[in-house]
Design a protein around this motif. Sequence first.
Motif, PDB file in Angstrom:
ATOM      1  N   ASP A 317       1.053  -1.640  -0.157  1.00  0.00           N
ATOM      2  CA  ASP A 317      -0.173  -0.182   0.164  1.00  0.00           C
ATOM      3  C   ASP A 317       0.796   1.543   0.101  1.00  0.00           C
ATOM      4  O   ASP A 317       1.229   1.913   1.017  1.00  0.00           O
ATOM      5  CB  ASP A 317      -0.902  -0.183   1.079  1.00  0.00           C
ATOM      6  CG  ASP A 317      -2.101   1.332   1.196  1.00  0.00           C
ATOM      7  OD1 ASP A 317      -2.212   1.567  -0.052  1.00  0.00           O
ATOM      8  OD2 ASP A 317      -2.475   1.628   2.103  1.00  0.00           O
ATOM      9  N   ASN A 318       1.165   1.707  -1.213  1.00  0.00           N
ATOM     10  CA  ASN A 318       1.374   1.639  -2.459  1.00  0.00           C
ATOM     11  C   ASN A 318       1.930   1.971  -3.490  1.00  0.00           C
ATOM     12  O   ASN A 318       2.151   2.223  -4.206  1.00  0.00           O
ATOM     13  CB  ASN A 318      -0.652   2.208  -3.018  1.00  0.00           C
ATOM     14  CG  ASN A 318      -0.874   1.611  -4.389  1.00  0.00           C
ATOM     15  OD1 ASN A 318      -0.582   0.415  -4.647  1.00  0.00           O
ATOM     16  ND2 ASN A 318      -1.241   2.650  -5.170  1.00  0.00           N
ATOM     17  N   GLU A 351      -2.477  11.245  -0.117  1.00  0.00           N
ATOM     18  CA  GLU A 351      -3.655  10.362  -0.078  1.00  0.00           C
ATOM     19  C   GLU A 351      -3.871  10.029   1.488  1.00  0.00           C
ATOM     20  O   GLU A 351      -5.449   9.780   1.754  1.00  0.00           O
ATOM     21  CB  GLU A 351      -3.733   9.041  -1.046  1.00  0.00           C
ATOM     22  CG  GLU A 351      -4.888   7.746  -1.342  1.00  0.00           C
ATOM     23  CD  GLU A 351      -5.092   6.866  -0.686  1.00  0.00           C
ATOM     24  OE1 GLU A 351      -6.488   6.050  -0.329  1.00  0.00           O
ATOM     25  OE2 GLU A 351      -4.345   6.233   0.540  1.00  0.00           O
ATOM     26  N   GLU A 352      -3.557   9.054   1.960  1.00  0.00           N
ATOM     27  CA  GLU A 352      -3.422   8.675   3.438  1.00  0.00           C
ATOM     28  C   GLU A 352      -3.737  10.211   4.419  1.00  0.00           C
ATOM     29  O   GLU A 352      -4.032   9.428   5.455  1.00  0.00           O
ATOM     30  CB  GLU A 352      -2.119   8.090   3.876  1.00  0.00           C
ATOM     31  CG  GLU A 352      -1.213   6.704   3.101  1.00  0.00           C
ATOM     32  CD  GLU A 352      -2.245   5.803   3.104  1.00  0.00           C
ATOM     33  OE1 GLU A 352      -3.786   5.707   3.494  1.00  0.00           O
ATOM     34  OE2 GLU A 352      -1.930   4.914   2.440  1.00  0.00           O
ATOM     35  N   ASP A 379      -4.541   0.645  -6.177  1.00  0.00           N
ATOM     36  CA  ASP A 379      -4.691   0.705  -5.087  1.00  0.00           C
ATOM     37  C   ASP A 379      -4.014  -0.610  -4.447  1.00  0.00           C
ATOM     38  O   ASP A 379      -5.485  -1.734  -4.959  1.00  0.00           O
ATOM     39  CB  ASP A 379      -5.084   1.321  -4.012  1.00  0.00           C
ATOM     40  CG  ASP A 379      -4.614   1.933  -3.242  1.00  0.00           C
ATOM     41  OD1 ASP A 379      -3.950   1.572  -2.271  1.00  0.00           O
ATOM     42  OD2 ASP A 379      -5.370   2.637  -2.350  1.00  0.00           O
TER      43      ASP A 379
HETATM   44 ZN   LIG Z   1      -3.337   2.266  -0.090  1.00  0.00          ZN
END
Ligand SMILES: [Zn+2]
Length: 492
Positions: A317-318, A351-352, A379
């Motif tokens: 991830d990722n 994203e996180e 992902d």
């Molecule tokens: Zn992810």
Amino acid sequence: MYSKYLILLFLCLFVVRVYSQDQGKAIRTTFHSISSHDLLNYAAELSSEKYKGRLSGSPEYQAAASWIADQLKHAGVKPGLADNSYFQWFPNAYSEVLTPGSITLLEGNNNQQKEYKFPNEYFPGSNSASGTASGEVVYVGFGISAPELNYDDYKNIDVKGRILVMQTGVPYAGNDSTQLKWEPYSYHRYKFQRAKELGAAGILYIGKIANPNTSHLEGFIYAHISDSVAEELFDGTGQKYAETHAAIVKDVQPNSFPLNNKVKISASTKYFPDSRSCNVIGMIEGSDPILKNEAIIIGAHLDAVGSPGCLFPGALDNASGSADILAAAKALASSEVKPARTIIFVFFGGEECGLYGSKKYMESPVWPKEKVICMINLDMVGNGTGFHLANGKSFPELLTHFTEANDKYLHRDLKASEVRINYGRPRTDGAIFEKAGYKTLSLYTSGSVKPVYYHAPLDNTNALTPEIMEDAAKLLYLGILGLANDHGIGVQ
Ligand SMILES: [Zn+2]
């Protein structure tokens, strides 16, 4: 007359066949140039200590982004931004976790002091304030006050100066329009804000998943604990944590109460409120004078969860999805058979932290939305034996290029599902594109052959199966080339 047509037909077939053979040969050459060795190397580079787990906003994330941009440049993939840059910037505050900190049980039900262990029993909070918080422990379920839903975890309980043991998520489990009403309460940020407003000293958040998608609140300290630590904190109350949690979800009725023990949380962090981060965007211009105005977008998030206490490499991830896209980009750039349409590669940042990168892209798209054929998001594409293309069934004209490639060359298990509305909070960059009205496919690997260590220190390259990454890149190369050269589809 008749024979003239025959000759013409024969000529056409001949031309098409020869051309196809050449094309086929060229495509196969590029196809075979994609190797699991390269893919593992890309993932290993991105997962290495020097990028410190690619926390969006940090200088180490930026170094990883520069590495990607260099790779694209050397492969001949052009910058995707109008200013001839690969970087699309956005604000991204972040916190650096300096040490694992500690969680101490000061007074348990058997009056024995105890230090919990990192990383087996707890993770420090990615956005915790620095310092120490201690107090009596109370269980507050999901930590939600939703008067319009007739639900309040804080109803008959005083949490001032207390340490809260809290669940993530919401008590309502259905995926329907009722879930929409719960969505605002599903954010970690809402829960932390609410706890702080009520004067709580800190939070022990149940579920050992490192997560920068929280907020830094001044003086507010928190950490993530395992389910077994939660269970231990329930000792002596006459109730079990797992059963209490299950009952709240079953009845959607709160059940908050003191746990009769005292805990101290220590955290050592540094907050960077004014930092920024970026998406890395590259582009291969289409070879056809008309079709090049249409584009296909392929995206994967490059960021991971950083180093909260130790390195969390973010291999599956990722780094896996980023590596797959990088390999596909190199193949498409070197392919003798050129894509007629334009291909855009987006490595998302943030994203996180809360899908910052894909939200930034929506604010400032690099291509007109009405000229985008589709978006394909990757992902966690690096552990297993098969593929799943979410939403593929709803777009058969897109899916067919991937199933054909798979049937002809890869022979993997490839399943597809239909678009299904998600009434909860969006969890992937793909969901942001889907919400904005793009035809969006999400590629995952299926049939895990190795354990999945989600947002954990063991998500390193040992958790990857390089063979499926090679095939994912091959599937992307063939599928995207097919889409890019398909005259039967279009944006209308
Ligand atoms: Zn992810």
